[in-house]
Design a protein around this motif. Structure first.
Motif, PDB file in Angstrom:
ATOM      1  N   VAL A  45       0.799  -1.215  -0.029  1.00 58.46           N
ATOM      2  CA  VAL A  45       0.035   0.053   0.097  1.00 58.46           C
ATOM      3  C   VAL A  45       0.767   1.225  -0.044  1.00 58.46           C
ATOM      4  N   ARG A  46       2.059   1.121   0.605  1.00 55.81           N
ATOM      5  CA  ARG A  46       2.679   2.493   0.733  1.00 55.81           C
ATOM      6  C   ARG A  46       3.682   2.823  -0.597  1.00 55.81           C
TER       7      ARG A  46
ATOM      8  N   SER B 203       2.121   2.149  -3.407  1.00 58.36           N
ATOM      9  CA  SER B 203       1.024   2.342  -4.348  1.00 58.36           C
ATOM     10  C   SER B 203       1.150   3.916  -4.585  1.00 58.36           C
ATOM     11  N   SER B 204       0.369   4.146  -5.986  1.00 60.87           N
ATOM     12  CA  SER B 204       0.012   5.747  -6.056  1.00 60.87           C
ATOM     13  C   SER B 204      -1.214   6.274  -5.333  1.00 60.87           C
ATOM     14  N   ALA B 205      -2.046   5.290  -5.088  1.00 62.11           N
ATOM     15  CA  ALA B 205      -3.143   5.666  -4.702  1.00 62.11           C
ATOM     16  C   ALA B 205      -3.828   4.583  -3.670  1.00 62.11           C
ATOM     17  N   MET B 206      -5.015   4.357  -2.945  1.00 54.79           N
ATOM     18  CA  MET B 206      -5.565   3.312  -2.540  1.00 54.79           C
ATOM     19  C   MET B 206      -7.124   3.515  -2.613  1.00 54.79           C
ATOM     20  N   ILE B 207      -7.772   2.397  -2.837  1.00 54.48           N
ATOM     21  CA  ILE B 207      -9.248   2.414  -2.800  1.00 54.48           C
ATOM     22  C   ILE B 207      -9.604   1.612  -1.694  1.00 54.48           C
ATOM     23  N   LEU B 208     -10.448   1.818  -1.168  1.00 51.74           N
ATOM     24  CA  LEU B 208     -11.186   0.939   0.121  1.00 51.74           C
ATOM     25  C   LEU B 208     -12.471   0.489  -0.576  1.00 51.74           C
ATOM     26  N   ASP B 209     -12.847  -0.812  -0.538  1.00 54.13           N
ATOM     27  CA  ASP B 209     -13.888  -1.186  -1.168  1.00 54.13           C
ATOM     28  C   ASP B 209     -14.542  -2.265  -0.111  1.00 54.13           C
ATOM     29  N   ILE B 210     -15.688  -2.326   0.417  1.00 51.44           N
ATOM     30  CA  ILE B 210     -16.416  -3.075   1.382  1.00 51.44           C
ATOM     31  C   ILE B 210     -17.786  -3.616   0.840  1.00 51.44           C
ATOM     32  N   ASP B 211     -17.713  -4.643   1.175  1.00 48.20           N
ATOM     33  CA  ASP B 211     -19.107  -5.413   0.720  1.00 48.20           C
ATOM     34  C   ASP B 211     -19.701  -5.825   2.222  1.00 48.20           C
ATOM     35  N   LEU B 212     -20.964  -5.449   2.121  1.00 44.04           N
ATOM     36  CA  LEU B 212     -21.691  -5.878   3.568  1.00 44.04           C
ATOM     37  C   LEU B 212     -21.677  -7.083   4.162  1.00 44.04           C
TER      38      LEU B 212
END
Length: 435
Positions: free
Chosen positions: A239-240, A242-251
């Protein structure tokens, strides 16, 4: 995290897009790329889900990924992540799974994704059963326009995780104060502004302290319930960079159902498993794996056509297939006619059959305590990571993966967690706008 391109825009508040069907999240990710809030390449996705969602549309041309509208219309809930990786947007995917999810085992691995030279479809060089059972394997030598992708799979356990409500009164108080002040601001946009900022700064300080501790000590919090701390450290490293991070959560990460489980009897499921069974070779010999992939491909294609023909009214006696599978089909159809009567849906048989490989879809309806503990564990894990550029959340309740009776309370808990972690979020309930 690596320095992002200087021309990237920054959101004033962290956007949280809540959708119903998980593949709809990709629309908002692509929109962020188009608006230059996300870079075109080098993004890491942290994906919390009871399912990997990393299949690939079987017959889709690889070039479809370069036509956004056609791509979004082609994808479904189980196959929306890797096409974005083939397009070059994602180079690292972190699947954070609950203890009951077993479709891919814990590991950190890199493999190639590319365009198959013969079929023109997207294939991967990974020999994981998850990909093999869907006939998605191809040797690296047969892939064009290939890209290296890193996959981290981590199990997050909340079974013994102590909740904040029991052991962290200060965190509990901060959350309550922050929520109270946010509600007050809705009524008076200025009167409580200073106190609200103070609470936001406290939350940010807590987040930054934990993150700095991870970076300085090269460790992770002792109260983080993960089964493999080495993989967690590898995730932090990825992660460090990477250029950017997306957080994706499925309930359905917190509580999930197998929607096919209540549609078929145990005996019917047993027949479906036999019908779709195709033995994988015991070794990793490339020629043997290619032979298996081709055979699996032919079987799935044949069964898809058979189910379509039966759905369109073709008599079973007119179906062409080997004797053993025809006998299984006859037994299954007779049994299902007793169960479904005039509502027999052969396409459902194929959808269920495609889930019957080395592992089946997880089914674990969590109690309230399990949901609370998993939410606390998620919060601890996310406190180690940088603030994401955006957050996508999928409810997955219309298709019965997340229990309808629990989805609202789970969503509320997740949003409280996100607001605490990231101080100021902009929640957009896109599922209410969808038909």
């Amino acid at each position: 995290m690596a320095e992002a391109c200087e021309t990237l825009k920054k959101y004033k508040t962290t956007p949280v897009w809540i959708v119903e069907d998980h593949n709809d999240a990709l629309y908002y990710i692509y929109r962020a790329i188009g608006s230059h809030h996300l870079p075109l390449h080098g993004v890491t996705m942290v994906h919390l889900d009871s399912h990997p969602d990393m299949l690939i549309p079987w017959k889709m041309s690889a070039d479809t990924v370069f036509d956004r509208e056609e791509l979004l219309n082609t994808l479904s809930i189980e196959n929306w992540i890797l096409p974005a990786a083939y397009a070059g947007h994602l180079d690292c995917v972190v699947w954070v799974k609950p203890p009951w999810a077993e479709q891919i085992q814990e590991q950190s691995v890199s493999f190639y994704i590319g365009k198959h030279r013969t079929s023109g479809t997207i294939r991967v060089s990974s020999t994981e059963s998850y990909f093999l059972s869907e006939a998605l394997f191809s040797p690296e030598s047969q892939l064009e326009n290939k890209r290296l992708i890193t996959l981290h799979v981590l199990t997050l356990s909340g079974s013994s995780h102590t909740t904040h409500d029991e052991t962290e009164p200060e965190v509990k108080r901060m959350r309550k104060d922050h929520k109270t002040q946010r509600e007050a601001e809705k009524q008076d946009g200025t009167a409580q502004n200073c106190l609200s900022k103070e609470n936001q700064n406290r939350a940010k300080c807590t987040h930054d302290t934990v993150q700095q501790r991870c970076e300085d000590a090269k460790s992770i919090p002792e109260d983080l319930e993960v089964t493999n701390r080495k993989i967690m450290m590898e995730i932090l490293s990825s992660v460090r960079k990477s250029s950017a991070m997306i957080l994706d959560i499925d309930l359905d990460f917190f509580s999930t159902q197998n929607p096919f489980q209540d549609l078929f009897t145990d005996e019917q499921f047993k027949i479906i498993r036999k019908l779709y069974n195709f033995e994988r070779p015991s070794g990793a010999d490339e020629d043997a794996l290619l032979t298996y992939t081709e055979g699996r491909h032919q079987l799935l294609e044949q069964l898809e056509e058979i189910c379509a023909d039966l759905q369109n009214g073709t008599e079973l006696k007119d179906i062409e297939c080997d004797t053993s599978r025809k006998e299984l089909l006859a037994t299954l159809v007779n049994s299902m006619r007793e169960t479904f009567e005039d509502n027999l849906d052969f396409e459902l048989i194929h959808l269920a059959g495609c889930t019957c490989d080395d592992t089946e879809l997880p089914h674990h309806v969590s109690c309230q305590e399990e949901i609370t503990n998993l939410t606390a564990a998620m919060e601890t894990m996310l406190s180690c990571l940088p603030t994401p550029t955006l957050v996508t959340v999928a409810r997955s309740s219309d298709d019965d993966y997340c229990p309808k009776s629990q989805v609202e309370s789970i969503q509320e808990k997740v949003l409280e967690c996100l607001e605490y972690l990231y101080a100021d979020i902009h929640v957009q309930l896109e599922y209410l706008q969808q038909d």
